[in-house]
Scaffold this motif. Structure first.
Motif, PDB file in Angstrom:
ATOM      1  N   ALA A   8       0.930  -1.262  -0.019  1.00  0.00           N
ATOM      2  CA  ALA A   8       0.069  -0.040   0.128  1.00  0.00           C
ATOM      3  C   ALA A   8       0.903   1.134   0.025  1.00  0.00           C
ATOM      4  O   ALA A   8       1.822   1.188   0.635  1.00  0.00           O
ATOM      5  N   LEU A   9       0.434   2.265  -0.446  1.00  0.00           N
ATOM      6  CA  LEU A   9       1.062   3.554  -0.850  1.00  0.00           C
ATOM      7  C   LEU A   9       0.127   4.691   0.091  1.00  0.00           C
ATOM      8  O   LEU A   9      -1.108   4.442   0.166  1.00  0.00           O
ATOM      9  N   LEU A  10       0.706   5.705   0.439  1.00  0.00           N
ATOM     10  CA  LEU A  10      -0.110   6.914   0.828  1.00  0.00           C
ATOM     11  C   LEU A  10      -0.821   6.373   2.200  1.00  0.00           C
ATOM     12  O   LEU A  10      -2.345   6.587   2.312  1.00  0.00           O
ATOM     13  N   GLY A  11      -0.239   5.813   2.911  1.00  0.00           N
ATOM     14  CA  GLY A  11      -0.909   5.120   4.183  1.00  0.00           C
ATOM     15  C   GLY A  11      -2.385   4.489   3.888  1.00  0.00           C
ATOM     16  O   GLY A  11      -3.077   4.244   4.664  1.00  0.00           O
ATOM     17  N   GLY A  12      -2.082   3.677   2.648  1.00  0.00           N
ATOM     18  CA  GLY A  12      -3.429   2.673   2.561  1.00  0.00           C
ATOM     19  C   GLY A  12      -4.305   3.325   1.631  1.00  0.00           C
ATOM     20  O   GLY A  12      -5.208   2.587   1.070  1.00  0.00           O
ATOM     21  N   ARG A  13      -4.034   4.644   0.929  1.00  0.00           N
ATOM     22  CA  ARG A  13      -5.027   4.980  -0.147  1.00  0.00           C
ATOM     23  C   ARG A  13      -4.794   4.318  -1.182  1.00  0.00           C
ATOM     24  O   ARG A  13      -5.888   4.257  -1.947  1.00  0.00           O
ATOM     25  N   VAL A  14      -3.720   3.729  -1.557  1.00  0.00           N
ATOM     26  CA  VAL A  14      -3.351   3.307  -2.666  1.00  0.00           C
ATOM     27  C   VAL A  14      -3.208   1.716  -2.653  1.00  0.00           C
ATOM     28  O   VAL A  14      -1.961   1.612  -2.069  1.00  0.00           O
ATOM     29  N   ARG A  15      -3.662   1.027  -3.456  1.00  0.00           N
ATOM     30  CA  ARG A  15      -3.394  -0.374  -3.464  1.00  0.00           C
ATOM     31  C   ARG A  15      -2.223  -0.621  -4.672  1.00  0.00           C
ATOM     32  O   ARG A  15      -2.388  -0.031  -5.529  1.00  0.00           O
ATOM     33  N   PHE A  16      -1.170  -1.402  -4.093  1.00  0.00           N
ATOM     34  CA  PHE A  16       0.096  -1.465  -4.999  1.00  0.00           C
ATOM     35  C   PHE A  16       0.788  -2.679  -4.826  1.00  0.00           C
ATOM     36  O   PHE A  16       1.256  -3.513  -3.837  1.00  0.00           O
ATOM     37  N   ALA A  17       0.473  -3.326  -6.038  1.00  0.00           N
ATOM     38  CA  ALA A  17       1.198  -4.868  -6.261  1.00  0.00           C
ATOM     39  C   ALA A  17       2.493  -4.349  -6.872  1.00  0.00           C
ATOM     40  O   ALA A  17       2.585  -3.928  -7.863  1.00  0.00           O
ATOM     41  N   TYR A  23      13.632  -5.715  -7.678  1.00  0.00           N
ATOM     42  CA  TYR A  23      13.455  -4.273  -7.091  1.00  0.00           C
ATOM     43  C   TYR A  23      12.219  -3.954  -6.700  1.00  0.00           C
ATOM     44  O   TYR A  23      11.170  -4.560  -7.101  1.00  0.00           O
ATOM     45  N   ARG A  24      12.154  -3.230  -5.591  1.00  0.00           N
ATOM     46  CA  ARG A  24      10.709  -2.742  -5.086  1.00  0.00           C
ATOM     47  C   ARG A  24      10.825  -1.590  -4.677  1.00  0.00           C
ATOM     48  O   ARG A  24      11.832  -0.867  -4.354  1.00  0.00           O
ATOM     49  N   ALA A  25       9.723  -0.722  -4.936  1.00  0.00           N
ATOM     50  CA  ALA A  25       9.535   0.889  -4.980  1.00  0.00           C
ATOM     51  C   ALA A  25       9.875   1.089  -3.467  1.00  0.00           C
ATOM     52  O   ALA A  25       9.419   0.420  -2.641  1.00  0.00           O
ATOM     53  N   ALA A  26      10.479   2.221  -3.254  1.00  0.00           N
ATOM     54  CA  ALA A  26      10.681   2.785  -1.766  1.00  0.00           C
ATOM     55  C   ALA A  26      10.216   4.110  -1.944  1.00  0.00           C
ATOM     56  O   ALA A  26       9.051   4.183  -2.481  1.00  0.00           O
ATOM     57  N   ILE A  27      10.656   5.102  -1.342  1.00  0.00           N
ATOM     58  CA  ILE A  27       9.878   6.479  -0.936  1.00  0.00           C
ATOM     59  C   ILE A  27      10.097   7.439  -2.538  1.00  0.00           C
ATOM     60  O   ILE A  27       9.298   8.325  -2.379  1.00  0.00           O
ATOM     61  N   ASP A  28      11.092   7.336  -3.288  1.00  0.00           N
ATOM     62  CA  ASP A  28      11.604   8.011  -4.211  1.00  0.00           C
ATOM     63  C   ASP A  28      10.323   8.498  -4.911  1.00  0.00           C
ATOM     64  O   ASP A  28      10.168   9.623  -5.283  1.00  0.00           O
ATOM     65  N   PRO A  29       9.643   7.369  -5.863  1.00  0.00           N
ATOM     66  CA  PRO A  29       8.417   7.550  -6.606  1.00  0.00           C
ATOM     67  C   PRO A  29       7.377   8.334  -5.757  1.00  0.00           C
ATOM     68  O   PRO A  29       6.615   9.289  -6.442  1.00  0.00           O
ATOM     69  N   VAL A  30       7.223   8.356  -4.419  1.00  0.00           N
ATOM     70  CA  VAL A  30       6.135   9.052  -3.762  1.00  0.00           C
ATOM     71  C   VAL A  30       6.583  10.188  -3.772  1.00  0.00           C
ATOM     72  O   VAL A  30       5.652  11.265  -3.817  1.00  0.00           O
ATOM     73  N   LEU A  31       7.674  10.641  -3.262  1.00  0.00           N
ATOM     74  CA  LEU A  31       8.235  12.125  -3.119  1.00  0.00           C
ATOM     75  C   LEU A  31       8.208  12.736  -4.559  1.00  0.00           C
ATOM     76  O   LEU A  31       7.839  13.987  -4.562  1.00  0.00           O
ATOM     77  N   LEU A  32       8.420  11.861  -5.526  1.00  0.00           N
ATOM     78  CA  LEU A  32       8.390  12.382  -6.870  1.00  0.00           C
ATOM     79  C   LEU A  32       6.918  12.877  -7.301  1.00  0.00           C
ATOM     80  O   LEU A  32       6.828  13.934  -7.916  1.00  0.00           O
ATOM     81  N   ALA A  33       5.947  12.166  -7.071  1.00  0.00           N
ATOM     82  CA  ALA A  33       4.668  12.539  -7.275  1.00  0.00           C
ATOM     83  C   ALA A  33       4.225  13.608  -6.246  1.00  0.00           C
ATOM     84  O   ALA A  33       3.676  14.542  -6.669  1.00  0.00           O
ATOM     85  N   ALA A  34       4.578  13.799  -5.194  1.00  0.00           N
ATOM     86  CA  ALA A  34       4.156  14.801  -4.314  1.00  0.00           C
ATOM     87  C   ALA A  34       4.687  16.161  -4.798  1.00  0.00           C
ATOM     88  O   ALA A  34       4.078  17.013  -4.566  1.00  0.00           O
ATOM     89  N   ALA A  35       5.846  16.032  -5.623  1.00  0.00           N
ATOM     90  CA  ALA A  35       6.430  17.358  -5.988  1.00  0.00           C
ATOM     91  C   ALA A  35       5.976  17.831  -7.444  1.00  0.00           C
ATOM     92  O   ALA A  35       6.575  18.808  -7.881  1.00  0.00           O
ATOM     93  N   ALA A  36       4.933  17.221  -7.886  1.00  0.00           N
ATOM     94  CA  ALA A  36       4.491  17.023  -9.262  1.00  0.00           C
ATOM     95  C   ALA A  36       3.474  18.337  -9.485  1.00  0.00           C
ATOM     96  O   ALA A  36       3.336  18.775 -10.668  1.00  0.00           O
ATOM     97  N   GLY A  37       3.059  18.872  -8.431  1.00  0.00           N
ATOM     98  CA  GLY A  37       2.084  20.145  -8.453  1.00  0.00           C
ATOM     99  C   GLY A  37       0.811  19.517  -8.776  1.00  0.00           C
ATOM    100  O   GLY A  37       0.221  18.344  -8.473  1.00  0.00           O
ATOM    101  N   THR A  38       0.071  20.316  -9.760  1.00  0.00           N
ATOM    102  CA  THR A  38      -1.344  20.012 -10.073  1.00  0.00           C
ATOM    103  C   THR A  38      -1.577  19.719 -11.529  1.00  0.00           C
ATOM    104  O   THR A  38      -2.207  20.813 -12.167  1.00  0.00           O
ATOM    105  N   PRO A  39      -0.815  18.881 -12.292  1.00  0.00           N
ATOM    106  CA  PRO A  39      -0.916  18.825 -13.843  1.00  0.00           C
ATOM    107  C   PRO A  39      -2.154  18.348 -14.420  1.00  0.00           C
ATOM    108  O   PRO A  39      -2.709  17.971 -13.705  1.00  0.00           O
ATOM    109  N   ARG A  40      -2.524  18.915 -15.533  1.00  0.00           N
ATOM    110  CA  ARG A  40      -3.704  18.370 -16.295  1.00  0.00           C
ATOM    111  C   ARG A  40      -3.224  17.121 -17.001  1.00  0.00           C
ATOM    112  O   ARG A  40      -4.307  16.077 -17.189  1.00  0.00           O
ATOM    113  N   ARG A  41      -2.310  17.213 -17.590  1.00  0.00           N
ATOM    114  CA  ARG A  41      -1.617  15.974 -18.509  1.00  0.00           C
ATOM    115  C   ARG A  41      -0.343  15.654 -18.138  1.00  0.00           C
ATOM    116  O   ARG A  41       0.432  16.363 -18.343  1.00  0.00           O
ATOM    117  N   ALA A  42       0.064  14.380 -17.804  1.00  0.00           N
ATOM    118  CA  ALA A  42       1.175  14.150 -17.188  1.00  0.00           C
ATOM    119  C   ALA A  42       1.765  12.749 -17.736  1.00  0.00           C
ATOM    120  O   ALA A  42       1.174  12.055 -18.061  1.00  0.00           O
TER     121      ALA A  42
END
Length: 239
Positions: A8-17, A23-42
């Motif tokens: 789970a990501l974001l405290g369980g808000r996101v299910r993630f298999a 390789y297993r995702a750590a915190i880097d992609p979560v921080l990357l998404a948090a820094a993305a602002g509010t785009p319309r098309r990404a």
């Protein structure tokens, strides 16, 4: 692919298999998404199983996104993750490498490319982890060039990278403007090991060195600011 594990990501808000080993995702992609602002098309280059993409979709309800992943098994897992979280109508996954990317017009392109140059790496025996960690045919400059090509004329590109490769990343960004370098400090007083770097196509604004963020307290627990981002889905303004 080896068997998968349900996380789970974001405290369980996101299910993630994701793969159970290698390789297993750590915190880097979560921080990357948090820094993305509010785009319309990404666009998420090298999206893997979709960690950054899923976090962005959860945090920004209005965004529509494309993930690109060259590994067919990871791309299939990313599609399954989109469906498991009800995001399949707002995002899709394309299987292919950077050279095959034919779409553009994204107001944000984000990427978490392999951190290690092949000549300096001790590759993992696991092929999936090795591909995630160590550069292959596509070098860091190729990732940056692909991101710039895919962005709109005033769009942003956003990377997370090792701090010791900051010079390479800045050189690849070339004449882009509004570059923000955001250090990620493991703990207070420690040297940064990771940086977030954002730049804007078509801008001439000067580079800014941000204050950055401390990730851990002295006892190893996340700081309150890091916890608000990693668990609660908070935004991470770079300036």
């Amino acid at each position: 692919m080896s068997e998968t594990a349900e996380d789970a990501l974001l405290g369980g808000r996101v299910r993630f298999a994701q793969p159970a080993r290698g390789y297993r995702a750590a915190i880097d992609p979560v921080l990357l998404a948090a820094a993305a602002g509010t785009p319309r098309r990404a666009l998420d280059l090298g999206c893997g199983a979709g960690a950054a993409l899923l976090c962005l979709l959860a945090r920004v309800p209005g965004v529509h996104a494309l993930g690109v992943e060259r590994d067919p098994a990871l791309a299939a897992l990313a599609r399954a993750n989109l469906a498991a979280n009800g995001f399949e109508n707002r995002a899709r996954i394309a299987t292919g490498d950077l050279s095959a990317l034919g779409e553009s017009g994204f107001d944000l392109v984000l990427a978490n490319p392999p951190y290690l140059e092949a000549a300096r790496a001790a590759p993992s025996p696991d092929p999936m982890k090795r591909a995630a960690d160590v550069e292959g045919d596509a070098k860091l400059a190729d990732w940056v060039a692909a991101a710039i090509r895919a962005a709109t004329p005033k769009g942003h590109v956003l990377f997370v990278q090792r701090a010791d490769r900051l010079a390479d990343l800045l050189a690849a960004l070339g004449k882009l403007g509004e570059i923000v370098v955001f250090p990620l400090w493991p703990r207070a007083g420690a040297a940064a090991k990771r940086v977030l770097v954002r730049a804007r196509v078509g801008s001439r604004a000067p580079l800014a060195l941000a204050a950055g963020m401390v990730l851990h307290e002295a006892d190893g627990k996340y700081t309150a600011r890091a916890e608000a981002i990693l668990r609660d889905g908070g935004e991470l303004p770079l300036l």
